[in-house]
Design a protein around this motif. Structure first.
Motif, short mmCIF file in Angstrom:
data_model
loop_
_atom_site.label_atom_id
_atom_site.label_comp_id
_atom_site.label_asym_id
_atom_site.label_seq_id
_atom_site.Cartn_x
_atom_site.Cartn_y
_atom_site.Cartn_z
N LEU A 11 0.83 -1.20 0.00
CA LEU A 11 0.00 0.00 0.00
C LEU A 11 0.87 1.26 0.00
O LEU A 11 0.66 2.18 -0.80
CB LEU A 11 -0.92 0.00 1.22
CG LEU A 11 -1.72 1.28 1.46
CD1 LEU A 11 -2.74 1.50 0.35
CD2 LEU A 11 -2.42 1.24 2.83
N ILE A 12 1.85 1.30 0.89
CA ILE A 12 2.72 2.48 0.98
C ILE A 12 3.49 2.67 -0.33
O ILE A 12 3.57 3.77 -0.87
CB ILE A 12 3.70 2.35 2.16
CG1 ILE A 12 2.95 2.29 3.50
CG2 ILE A 12 4.71 3.49 2.16
CD1 ILE A 12 2.09 3.49 3.80
N TYR A 13 4.04 1.57 -0.86
CA TYR A 13 4.81 1.66 -2.09
C TYR A 13 3.95 2.19 -3.24
O TYR A 13 4.36 3.09 -3.98
CB TYR A 13 5.38 0.29 -2.46
CG TYR A 13 6.26 0.33 -3.69
CD1 TYR A 13 7.59 0.71 -3.61
CD2 TYR A 13 5.74 0.00 -4.94
CE1 TYR A 13 8.40 0.76 -4.74
CE2 TYR A 13 6.54 0.06 -6.08
CZ TYR A 13 7.86 0.43 -5.97
OH TYR A 13 8.65 0.49 -7.10
N SER A 14 2.75 1.63 -3.42
CA SER A 14 1.90 2.03 -4.54
C SER A 14 1.38 3.45 -4.37
O SER A 14 1.22 4.18 -5.36
CB SER A 14 0.74 1.05 -4.72
OG SER A 14 -0.10 1.02 -3.58
N GLU A 15 1.13 3.88 -3.13
CA GLU A 15 0.67 5.26 -2.91
C GLU A 15 1.75 6.26 -3.29
O GLU A 15 1.47 7.31 -3.88
CB GLU A 15 0.24 5.45 -1.45
CG GLU A 15 -1.09 4.81 -1.11
CD GLU A 15 -2.24 5.44 -1.86
OE1 GLU A 15 -2.53 6.63 -1.65
OE2 GLU A 15 -2.87 4.73 -2.68
N PRO A 45 20.29 9.82 9.42
CA PRO A 45 19.26 10.63 8.75
C PRO A 45 18.67 11.67 9.70
O PRO A 45 18.69 11.49 10.92
CB PRO A 45 18.21 9.61 8.34
CG PRO A 45 18.34 8.54 9.37
CD PRO A 45 19.81 8.45 9.68
N LYS A 46 18.13 12.74 9.14
CA LYS A 46 17.49 13.76 9.97
C LYS A 46 16.22 13.22 10.61
O LYS A 46 15.93 13.48 11.78
CB LYS A 46 17.17 14.99 9.12
CG LYS A 46 16.55 16.13 9.91
CD LYS A 46 16.30 17.34 9.02
CE LYS A 46 15.66 18.48 9.81
NZ LYS A 46 15.38 19.66 8.95
N ASN A 47 15.44 12.44 9.82
CA ASN A 47 14.18 11.89 10.30
C ASN A 47 14.08 10.41 9.97
O ASN A 47 14.69 9.92 9.01
CB ASN A 47 12.98 12.60 9.65
CG ASN A 47 12.91 14.06 10.00
OD1 ASN A 47 12.58 14.42 11.13
ND2 ASN A 47 13.22 14.93 9.04
N ALA A 48 13.30 9.69 10.77
CA ALA A 48 12.92 8.31 10.49
C ALA A 48 11.44 8.18 10.83
O ALA A 48 10.92 8.90 11.69
CB ALA A 48 13.75 7.33 11.32
N TYR A 49 10.76 7.27 10.12
CA TYR A 49 9.31 7.16 10.28
C TYR A 49 8.92 5.71 10.55
O TYR A 49 9.37 4.78 9.85
CB TYR A 49 8.60 7.64 9.01
CG TYR A 49 8.99 9.04 8.61
CD1 TYR A 49 8.32 10.15 9.12
CD2 TYR A 49 10.07 9.27 7.75
CE1 TYR A 49 8.69 11.44 8.78
CE2 TYR A 49 10.45 10.55 7.39
CZ TYR A 49 9.76 11.64 7.91
OH TYR A 49 10.14 12.92 7.57
N PHE A 51 -1.26 4.99 9.66
CA PHE A 51 -1.46 4.92 8.21
C PHE A 51 -2.41 6.02 7.74
O PHE A 51 -2.21 6.59 6.66
CB PHE A 51 -2.04 3.55 7.82
CG PHE A 51 -1.07 2.42 8.02
CD1 PHE A 51 -0.01 2.26 7.16
CD2 PHE A 51 -1.24 1.53 9.06
CE1 PHE A 51 0.89 1.20 7.33
CE2 PHE A 51 -0.35 0.48 9.26
CZ PHE A 51 0.72 0.32 8.38
N ALA A 52 -3.43 6.31 8.52
CA ALA A 52 -4.45 7.28 8.12
C ALA A 52 -3.87 8.67 7.88
O ALA A 52 -4.42 9.46 7.11
CB ALA A 52 -5.54 7.35 9.20
N LYS A 53 -2.76 8.99 8.52
CA LYS A 53 -2.13 10.30 8.34
C LYS A 53 -0.94 10.26 7.38
O LYS A 53 -0.46 11.31 6.95
CB LYS A 53 -1.67 10.87 9.67
CG LYS A 53 -2.81 11.27 10.59
CD LYS A 53 -2.30 11.93 11.87
CE LYS A 53 -3.45 12.38 12.77
NZ LYS A 53 -2.98 13.07 13.99
N PHE A 54 -0.47 9.06 7.05
CA PHE A 54 0.73 8.95 6.25
C PHE A 54 0.44 8.81 4.75
O PHE A 54 1.17 9.34 3.92
CB PHE A 54 1.58 7.77 6.72
CG PHE A 54 2.95 7.71 6.09
CD1 PHE A 54 3.94 8.61 6.49
CD2 PHE A 54 3.25 6.78 5.11
CE1 PHE A 54 5.20 8.58 5.91
CE2 PHE A 54 4.51 6.74 4.54
CZ PHE A 54 5.49 7.62 4.94
N ILE A 55 -0.60 8.09 4.42
CA ILE A 55 -0.86 7.82 3.00
C ILE A 55 -1.65 8.96 2.35
O ILE A 55 -2.26 9.75 3.01
CB ILE A 55 -1.58 6.48 2.77
CG1 ILE A 55 -2.96 6.47 3.44
CG2 ILE A 55 -0.75 5.34 3.28
CD1 ILE A 55 -3.73 5.21 3.12
#
Length: 392
Positions: A309-313, A362-366, A388-392
């Protein structure tokens, strides 16, 4: 029933320009519907499909007569199913150079436009990709009021739960527009079956002259069962019965037809990236689920589905992610702009993420999961826990 696409606004800016507008993407992603919708506000439009054999033969063999019948006297001409025409670039160049008409074309394969046409159309064409619906487009149709909140990314736990319910549906049935507007599960599955059958039995055989699709079907099923895993070429050759050169050719075909996409490794030396095995993800999870005939939300591969899902978004935003893996087996799901993204069932920091942070600072990681917790810092890297609701 029309679902507004994000690509519309980008295309509108180019309609007054002389250049050809080409929309490519998978079959049933909404290309024809979107262009017809855009052109409905214009007058003196002619819409032609090369799915018709007589029209196709005229376009390929008698372009002057084609122009006389279908182009002259119109301000806008839309030629659909361009992938069925051989040497379409040469023919389109002829129309472009001999008339003032604005040309729109669409096709379900990247091969014809990108390989055969561009040498004739350099400086004469703008190419856009339309993939199945993004989650945002899906939600805007399903629940417009909730979508208006979703866009702001500033909501609490209850809204997160509501959005997660829609994410569950999107994970299972995907974003093909005809599937999304279907009223019940039975209809959604029937539509997905038809999309898959048309793709395998017509599109691939017609465009790539594959005599038997059995090996390709076996390959697609094997890929669908191992999304998110490193490609094992030897194993795929055994499963599909294909020799390595043909296997790699078939993997290219699946990408040209927007079935799957290869995720390549992250490396500080890009030249070494191509010699390492990639991972495979599907452009649409609904298509992937029809291949393995699994439409349950409670399943052992749910983690891999969230990765997909993340990759395709990101892909729908024209961003290709990488993954990171060491010889010792440490692995981070994705890397974007040199920053790691981990997909987790619960918001926690794994050893692999710590290894990446230690090596690259890295500056950030998620860390992406269904829930969230307070931001923390490790070795100067800010680690954000995002649902997920806020990331995609």
């Amino acid at each position: 029933m029309y679902i507004k696409r994000n690509l519309e606004e980008k295309i509108k800016k180019y309609i007054p320009k002389k250049e050809i507008i080409a929309i490519i993407g998978p079959r049933q992603s909404g290309k024809t519907t979107m262009l017809k919708h855009l052109l409905s506000s214009y007058s003196n439009v002619n819409i032609i499909t090369l799915d018709d054999v007589t029209t196709l033969n005229l376009f390929q063999n008698e372009i002057d007569s084609f122009i006389e019948l279908y182009v002259k006297g119109f301000d806008y001409v839309f030629i659909d199913e361009i992938q069925y025409a051989q040497n379409s670039g040469k023919q389109l160049k002829c129309i472009y150079d001999t008339s003032d008409v604005k040309i729109f074309i669409s096709g379900s394969s990247a091969s014809e436009i990108s390989i055969n046409s561009l040498k004739f159309l350099v400086g004469r064409i703008f190419i856009f990709e339309l993939l199945p619906l993004s989650f945002g487009e899906f939600l805007s149709f399903k629940d417009p009021k909730l979508y208006s909140i979703y866009k702001k990314k500033n909501f609490g736990e209850e809204i997160t739960k509501k959005i997660q319910g829609y994410i569950n549906e999107f994970l299972i049935y995907g974003g093909y527009p005809r599937v999304v507007i279907s009223e019940d599960e039975e209809e959604k599955i029937t539509v997905l079956k038809n999309i898959y059958s048309t793709l395998m039995l017509r599109e691939i055989k017609d465009l790539f002259e594959i005599a038997s699709e059995k090996s390709l079907i076996d390959l697609v099923k094997a890929l669908s069962l191992q999304i998110g895993n490193l490609i094992n070429y030897s194993e795929l050759c055994d499963v599909s019965g294909l020799q390595l050169p043909k296997l790699k050719k078939y993997l290219n075909i699946l990408e040209l037809l927007y079935v799957s996409s290869r995720c390549t490794p992250f490396n500080i030396n890009p030249r070494t990236e191509i010699v390492k095995n990639p991972k495979i993800y599907f452009i649409d999870l609904g298509l992937r689920n029809i291949i393995i005939n699994n439409f349950s939300i409670e399943r052992s591969d749910i983690g891999a589905m969230y990765e997909n899902l993340i990759y395709s978004e990101f892909l729908k935003k024209e961003i290709k992610l990488n993954f990171w893996r060491t010889k010792s087996g440490a692995e981070v799901d994705f890397v974007y702009n040199n920053e790691p993204i981990e997909i987790k069932s619960v918001p926690k920091i794994g050893k692999s993420l710590q290894s990446f942070i230690k090596k690259f600072s890295p500056k950030n990681a998620y860390v992406i999961s269904k829930s969230t917790k307070e931001t923390t810092t490790i070795n100067g890297t800010k680690i954000q826990f995002i649902p997920f609701a806020k990331f995609i």
